[in-house]
Write a protein that holds these residues in place. Sequence first.
Motif, PDB file in Angstrom:
ATOM      1  N   LEU A  38      67.477  30.339  17.372  1.00 42.45           N
ATOM      2  CA  LEU A  38      67.475  31.146  16.161  1.00 42.45           C
ATOM      3  C   LEU A  38      68.553  30.649  15.211  1.00 42.45           C
ATOM      4  O   LEU A  38      69.474  29.928  15.612  1.00 42.45           O
ATOM      5  CB  LEU A  38      67.747  32.613  16.497  1.00 42.45           C
ATOM      6  CG  LEU A  38      66.728  33.329  17.380  1.00 42.45           C
ATOM      7  CD1 LEU A  38      67.228  34.726  17.691  1.00 42.45           C
ATOM      8  CD2 LEU A  38      65.367  33.385  16.718  1.00 42.45           C
ATOM      9  N   ARG A  39      68.444  31.049  13.946  1.00 40.86           N
ATOM     10  CA  ARG A  39      69.501  30.757  12.985  1.00 40.86           C
ATOM     11  C   ARG A  39      70.715  31.632  13.308  1.00 40.86           C
ATOM     12  O   ARG A  39      70.574  32.774  13.765  1.00 40.86           O
ATOM     13  CB  ARG A  39      69.035  31.105  11.567  1.00 40.86           C
ATOM     14  CG  ARG A  39      67.961  30.208  11.006  1.00 40.86           C
ATOM     15  CD  ARG A  39      67.206  30.876   9.857  1.00 40.86           C
ATOM     16  NE  ARG A  39      68.086  31.523   8.903  1.00 40.86           N
ATOM     17  CZ  ARG A  39      68.598  30.925   7.844  1.00 40.86           C
ATOM     18  NH1 ARG A  39      68.339  29.646   7.617  1.00 40.86           N
ATOM     19  NH2 ARG A  39      69.375  31.589   6.999  1.00 40.86           N
ATOM     20  N   ASN A  41      72.684  33.032  11.200  1.00 43.97           N
ATOM     21  CA  ASN A  41      72.797  34.097  10.209  1.00 43.97           C
ATOM     22  C   ASN A  41      71.402  34.511   9.742  1.00 43.97           C
ATOM     23  O   ASN A  41      70.513  33.669   9.587  1.00 43.97           O
ATOM     24  CB  ASN A  41      73.618  33.634   8.991  1.00 43.97           C
ATOM     25  CG  ASN A  41      75.031  33.257   9.387  1.00 43.97           C
ATOM     26  OD1 ASN A  41      75.747  34.048   9.991  1.00 43.97           O
ATOM     27  ND2 ASN A  41      75.429  32.035   9.054  1.00 43.97           N
ATOM     28  N   PRO A  42      71.188  35.803   9.498  1.00 43.80           N
ATOM     29  CA  PRO A  42      69.856  36.266   9.109  1.00 43.80           C
ATOM     30  C   PRO A  42      69.521  35.916   7.668  1.00 43.80           C
ATOM     31  O   PRO A  42      70.397  35.771   6.821  1.00 43.80           O
ATOM     32  CB  PRO A  42      69.960  37.779   9.300  1.00 43.80           C
ATOM     33  CG  PRO A  42      71.397  38.083   9.025  1.00 43.80           C
ATOM     34  CD  PRO A  42      72.165  36.912   9.591  1.00 43.80           C
ATOM     35  N   ASN A  43      68.231  35.779   7.390  1.00 43.60           N
ATOM     36  CA  ASN A  43      67.740  35.644   6.021  1.00 43.60           C
ATOM     37  C   ASN A  43      67.413  37.056   5.530  1.00 43.60           C
ATOM     38  O   ASN A  43      66.324  37.570   5.760  1.00 43.60           O
ATOM     39  CB  ASN A  43      66.488  34.756   5.998  1.00 43.60           C
ATOM     40  CG  ASN A  43      66.003  34.495   4.587  1.00 43.60           C
ATOM     41  OD1 ASN A  43      66.222  35.297   3.679  1.00 43.60           O
ATOM     42  ND2 ASN A  43      65.332  33.375   4.388  1.00 43.60           N
ATOM     43  N   LEU A  66      64.114  40.252  15.134  1.00 38.80           N
ATOM     44  CA  LEU A  66      64.441  38.840  15.337  1.00 38.80           C
ATOM     45  C   LEU A  66      63.933  37.955  14.211  1.00 38.80           C
ATOM     46  O   LEU A  66      64.489  36.879  13.961  1.00 38.80           O
ATOM     47  CB  LEU A  66      63.844  38.348  16.659  1.00 38.80           C
ATOM     48  CG  LEU A  66      64.572  38.684  17.957  1.00 38.80           C
ATOM     49  CD1 LEU A  66      63.820  38.101  19.135  1.00 38.80           C
ATOM     50  CD2 LEU A  66      65.998  38.146  17.940  1.00 38.80           C
ATOM     51  N   ARG A  68      64.071  37.770  11.048  1.00 42.72           N
ATOM     52  CA  ARG A  68      64.991  37.311  10.000  1.00 42.72           C
ATOM     53  C   ARG A  68      65.882  36.158  10.475  1.00 42.72           C
ATOM     54  O   ARG A  68      66.500  35.477   9.666  1.00 42.72           O
ATOM     55  CB  ARG A  68      65.869  38.480   9.524  1.00 42.72           C
ATOM     56  CG  ARG A  68      65.149  39.475   8.627  1.00 42.72           C
ATOM     57  CD  ARG A  68      66.143  40.392   7.948  1.00 42.72           C
ATOM     58  NE  ARG A  68      65.522  41.252   6.961  1.00 42.72           N
ATOM     59  CZ  ARG A  68      65.072  42.475   7.211  1.00 42.72           C
ATOM     60  NH1 ARG A  68      65.203  42.982   8.442  1.00 42.72           N
ATOM     61  NH2 ARG A  68      64.510  43.198   6.274  1.00 42.72           N
ATOM     62  N   TYR A  69      65.957  35.973  11.793  1.00 43.28           N
ATOM     63  CA  TYR A  69      66.789  34.901  12.349  1.00 43.28           C
ATOM     64  C   TYR A  69      65.981  33.644  12.682  1.00 43.28           C
ATOM     65  O   TYR A  69      66.520  32.686  13.227  1.00 43.28           O
ATOM     66  CB  TYR A  69      67.497  35.393  13.618  1.00 43.28           C
ATOM     67  CG  TYR A  69      68.602  36.380  13.346  1.00 43.28           C
ATOM     68  CD1 TYR A  69      69.935  35.951  13.246  1.00 43.28           C
ATOM     69  CD2 TYR A  69      68.339  37.722  13.169  1.00 43.28           C
ATOM     70  CE1 TYR A  69      70.953  36.853  12.998  1.00 43.28           C
ATOM     71  CE2 TYR A  69      69.348  38.638  12.914  1.00 43.28           C
ATOM     72  CZ  TYR A  69      70.653  38.198  12.828  1.00 43.28           C
ATOM     73  OH  TYR A  69      71.666  39.090  12.577  1.00 43.28           O
ATOM     74  N   CYS A 242      76.218  42.089  15.511  1.00 42.38           N
ATOM     75  CA  CYS A 242      74.862  42.231  14.953  1.00 42.38           C
ATOM     76  C   CYS A 242      74.398  43.686  14.963  1.00 42.38           C
ATOM     77  O   CYS A 242      73.273  43.992  15.372  1.00 42.38           O
ATOM     78  CB  CYS A 242      73.869  41.351  15.707  1.00 42.38           C
ATOM     79  SG  CYS A 242      74.165  39.584  15.509  1.00 42.38           S
ATOM     80  N   THR A 245      70.943  44.704  13.741  1.00 46.78           N
ATOM     81  CA  THR A 245      69.717  44.242  14.416  1.00 46.78           C
ATOM     82  C   THR A 245      69.526  44.908  15.777  1.00 46.78           C
ATOM     83  O   THR A 245      68.865  44.348  16.645  1.00 46.78           O
ATOM     84  CB  THR A 245      69.741  42.715  14.599  1.00 46.78           C
ATOM     85  OG1 THR A 245      70.840  42.351  15.452  1.00 46.78           O
ATOM     86  CG2 THR A 245      69.881  41.994  13.272  1.00 46.78           C
ATOM     87  N   ALA A 356      68.887  39.541  18.803  1.00 46.50           N
ATOM     88  CA  ALA A 356      69.438  38.468  17.978  1.00 46.50           C
ATOM     89  C   ALA A 356      70.846  38.098  18.440  1.00 46.50           C
ATOM     90  O   ALA A 356      71.183  36.918  18.581  1.00 46.50           O
ATOM     91  CB  ALA A 356      69.454  38.889  16.513  1.00 46.50           C
ATOM     92  N   ILE A 360      72.049  34.428  19.824  1.00 51.58           N
ATOM     93  CA  ILE A 360      72.987  33.648  19.025  1.00 51.58           C
ATOM     94  C   ILE A 360      74.275  33.353  19.783  1.00 51.58           C
ATOM     95  O   ILE A 360      74.812  32.248  19.713  1.00 51.58           O
ATOM     96  CB  ILE A 360      73.288  34.386  17.701  1.00 51.58           C
ATOM     97  CG1 ILE A 360      72.040  34.371  16.817  1.00 51.58           C
ATOM     98  CG2 ILE A 360      74.459  33.746  16.969  1.00 51.58           C
ATOM     99  CD1 ILE A 360      72.132  35.272  15.615  1.00 51.58           C
TER     100      ILE A 360
END
Length: 403
Positions: A38-39, A41-43, A66, A68-69, A242, A245, A356, A360
Motif C-alpha cells: 500500500l501507499r 499516505n492516503p489519497n 484500504l 485510499r492507500y 491511522c 482508517t 491500513a 504500512i
Amino acid sequence: MSSDRREMTVVGDGTVGGGVTPPVKAAAEVTVMPDLRLRPNPNNEHRPDNYDDLQLEFSPCIFSSLERYLPLNMLSSNRDDKAKFMSGIILKYLPREERARAKRHMEYKQKIISNYQPLHKELYTLDPTFFFVPSFLKAINEERLRDKKIEKKATSLKSIISEPSPGVLVFDMLQPKFCEMMLSEVENFRKWVKEIKFRIVRPNTMSNYGAVLDDFGLDSMLESIREDFIRPISEELFPDVCGSTLDSHHGFVVEYGKDRDADLGFHVDDSEVTLNVCLGKEFVGGELYFRGTRCEKHVNTDTKSETTISSSKQETFDYCHKPGQAVLHRGRHRHGARATTSGHRVNMILWCRSSAFREIKTYQKEFPDWCGQCLREKKERQRQTLAARKKELIRLEREAEEV
C-alpha cells in the motif's frame, strides 16, 4: 521500570487464536503476490467504492478504508480487481489455519445468535440519544459539521475531553440507563450460557470471565459506535496510528470482583485504539495504571517516571473508573488493572483496528514518535550528532588558531 516492571503480554481476541496479528513472514503460507504494498499516505481526494454488495471474506468497510492507500495505478482499476488486490494484502496476516479457525468461530457465533433470546432488543441498534450523554453527542455532531479546512480542528471534541496523561483521553460518554440495561443484558447472557451448559469463548487470553459482545449479536451496534463516534475522535487525536482508517473491532465486557477476575496483568492490546468504558456496578479498587506507549521492539523497556522527565510527559498514570466515563488510548499504551477489592466491576471494551496501519507499519524502517522509547533514542542520536559536530568545530578552530 520501577515497581511496575514485568514481562509484557500482548492480548489477543480469542476469536482467531488469541494472539496478535501474524507478521508478514506468515504470508508464505497463503498464495499472494510478494510485491503487494500500500501507499504510506492516503489519497484523501479519492472517493472509495462501496463493497457491500460483493461476497467478500472480510468486512466491506475494510476494503473501503484500504482503498485510499492503493498504489496510484490501482485507483482507476475496476472494483473486482481492487478487491482482489486488497484481499491479498489482508491475507498476508491471516494464514490458512487462522482462516479455518475464523470460519469455525463464525459457525459458533451463528449458533449463539440462533438460540439466544435478547433481554433488551433496543440495545442491538444504535440510538445515540439513548446511548450517549448530551455533551458527548453534541461535540460529535458539531465535529461532523465542522469545515475540515478551518484551523484549530477538534475544538468541539477537546471541550469535552481531558488528557490527564499523554495519550490517555477521558470523557463522559454513556447514559446511566444504557449502562444499567447493558449490565442486565450481559447477566442474562451469562445465565443462559450456564443453563444450557454452553462453553463460550472468553474476551481474550487474560480474562476468565466476561463475554464477547459481538458473539451474541451486538456487533452491528458496536460497528456504528466505532465508525460514527470513535473514528472522528481518533482521526483528530490519534492520526499517528491511522485513527481515520479504523475499519474493524473486537467488542467485549470484562468482569472483576468476587467470583470473577481479580485484576488484569500488565499488557498491551491487539488494537490501534482502545475504548474502555465502565458500566458499573458498585466497587472498590480496580484502578487502571498506564506506563507509556511502546512499539514491539521496546515493549519491555523501562517506564520514565516524573523524576527522569518533565511532568507534562511523564509515563506513570493511574486512573479510577467512574460508571459511564470512557478512557480512550492507543492499543500499544502499556497498562493493567489493579485488584477490585470489593463489589463488582464491569467494563465494556472496544478494540478498534486499522488494516491500513497494520500493513504500512510492516515496511516502515523506523517506528513513529508515538513510541516513547523510540522518541528518546531519536533525541539521544540527535544530541550525540550535535555534540560530535560541536567537538569537530572546536578542533577546526584550534587548528586555525595554530596556523
